[in-house]
Design an enzyme around this catalytic site. Structure first.
Site, PDB file in Angstrom:
ATOM      1  CE1 TYR A 146     -89.364  51.285  25.038  1.00 33.53           C
ATOM      2  CE2 TYR A 146     -91.208  51.842  23.627  1.00 33.53           C
ATOM      3  CZ  TYR A 146     -90.484  52.052  24.786  1.00 33.53           C
ATOM      4  OH  TYR A 146     -90.882  53.005  25.681  1.00 33.53           O
ATOM      5  CE  LYS A 196     -79.362  61.239  30.378  1.00 32.83           C
ATOM      6  NZ  LYS A 196     -79.559  62.406  31.240  1.00 32.83           N
ATOM      7  CG  ASP A 228     -81.992  64.876  31.240  1.00 36.19           C
ATOM      8  OD1 ASP A 228     -81.680  65.078  30.053  1.00 36.19           O
ATOM      9  OD2 ASP A 228     -81.133  64.740  32.131  1.00 36.19           O
ATOM     10  CG  ASP A 252     -93.718  54.865  24.744  1.00 34.11           C
ATOM     11  OD1 ASP A 252     -94.855  55.352  24.645  1.00 34.11           O
ATOM     12  OD2 ASP A 252     -93.500  53.745  25.258  1.00 34.11           O
ATOM     13  CG  ASP A 256     -98.108  58.822  27.140  1.00 34.59           C
ATOM     14  OD1 ASP A 256     -98.357  58.590  25.937  1.00 34.59           O
ATOM     15  OD2 ASP A 256     -98.607  58.161  28.076  1.00 34.59           O
TER      16      ASP A 256
END
Ligand code: NAD
Length: 365
Positions: A146, A196, A228, A252, A256
């Site tokens: 980001y 990851k 994942d 992020d 959610d």
């Protein structure tokens, strides 16, 4: 008497509605403590762009600079309306990321919490929720994809391309790791590291730094999990998590999902902490689909106030009272539309009614 200045950035969409309820709560805290809160409203987000041509105008920057803490509502427009603002001036790129950068708010705390008694809010089966969900997601907030270089263009072959850079250095990683370890030491002493590293080199460095820091916190058990896999496990067995630490984009997305397993993003407050300044905001967006209808859930914004009371004003007891007041409203069978599923027996109330009931409970407490 302590006097705290709070920059109040109500934001877009449902922002002003849920901010109004959060302010009612602050007023109660002010009435019964030796403290005054000087509220400094300022424009931020799409509303600021339309008024000042800038989503984070100079006047707002000055107010935030002078404040002891910042209370921020969600910002942003729906997909179509956002095209009315040039890409680089759109709320996230034009206001949110610059604010995070300006105050270096690298540590983002996002509680994902649902007591067993409120299991009916969640789409998960009661046997999966077990004794309740109680996770703290710790998200690195000022690095990674980001914040890296962004480039968009047309190459020599006339093909449109985009290039974005994911960068972290060891200081950025180690400071968020220390935050996560410290928090884990105070809770269940379990830290799940989300990464990851099978694909991303940034995760290889992330894990390396974690391994170097871990011996300083011998009482904390570290569990490594691929991002994942963590997404699946949040649905299948959320009880396995206590403190989770992750880089910016993973946080992020997974936070959610955290809102999803609770039953609504309206249950997701957050604290964004930097070395000298902190701001508090719901984890969710401006919910343009329900804006102006007096149906948004203000829990996320009131919860953000609770986090502000504890972290910025050293008022942990009052923070606890705020959480308890909200739980007491739920315990009486009330909730806003997002959590009032047909057949659940929940009594549906508006945004304003929820705020009023929280204030009522708070006054009793
Ligand atoms: P959203 O989080 O605004 O909404 C997703 C869904 O959750 C919607 O159905 C919405 O009605 C519901 N919801 C969210 N908060 C709620 C609440 N308090 N009570 C009840 N229901 C609630 O996500 P989106 O629709 O993808 O994004 C809308 C805008 O928000 C976009 O412009 C996006 O860029 C922006 N955004 C801003 C922030 C921020 O300010 N930090 C974060 C995420 C998204």
């Amino acid at each position: 008497m302590k006097n705290y200045k709070i920059a109040v950035l109500a934001g877009d969409g449902i922002g002003p509605e849920i901010t109004a309820e959060a302010i009612k709560v602050l007023k109660v805290i002010e009435e019964r403590n030796d403290v005054t809160f000087e509220l400094l409203p300022a424009a931020f987000g799409a509303c600021a762009y339309f008024e000042f041509g800038d989503a984070f105008p100079e006047s707002t920057i000055a107010i935030c600079d002078s404040a002891d803490a910042i209370l921020k509502g969600p910002i942003g427009l729906n997909h179509e309306d956002s095209k009315k603002i040039p890409i680089d001036k759109q709320p996230e790129r034009g206001a949110l990321l610059p604010m995070r950068r300006r105050y270096n708010t690298y540590a983002n705390f996002r509680p994902v919490s649902l007591p067993k008694a409120l299991a009916h809010f969640s789409p998960l089966k009661p046997e999966i929720i077990g004794e309740g969900i109680d996770i703290m997601m710790v998200r690195e907030l000022v690095g990674g994809l980001y914040f890296g270089n962004k480039e968009m263009g047309v190459n020599e072959q006339g093909i449109r391309y985009v290039k974005e850079t994911l960068e972290y250095d060891e200081t950025q990683i180690s400071r968020i790791m220390h935050q996560a370890f410290k928090l884990a030491s105070k809770r269940r002493k379990l830290l799940t590291n989300i990464h990851k590293s099978n694909v991303l080199k940034s995760s290889v460095l992330w894990n390396e730094i974690l391994e170097e820091i871990a011996p300083q916190y011998p009482d904390v058990k570290v569990v490594h999990q691929l991002v994942d896999s963590a997404a699946t496990n949040l649905c299948l067995n959320p009880g396995q998590f206590d403190v989770m630490v992750m880089e910016n984009m993973f946080g992020d997305i997974l936070s959610d999902q955290g809102g999803g397993i609770l039953g609504s993003l309206g249950l997701m407050p957050s604290a964004c902490i930097g070395p000298d300044k902190a701001y508090y905001e719901p984890s969710h967006g401006s919910a343009p689909d329900i804006a102006g209808k007096n149906i948004a859930n203000p829990y996320s914004m009131i919860g953000s106030v609770a986090m502000m009371l504890e972290n910025s004003f050293d008022m942990a007891d009052e923070a606890k009272n705020v959480w308890n007041a909200m739980q007491a409203v739920f315990a009486d069978g009330y909730s806003t539309a997002d959590l009032s599923k047909a057949g659940s027996g929940v009594k549906m109330i508006s945004t304003v009614e929820f705020g009023d009931k929280v204030v009522e409970k708070l006054r009793l407490g």
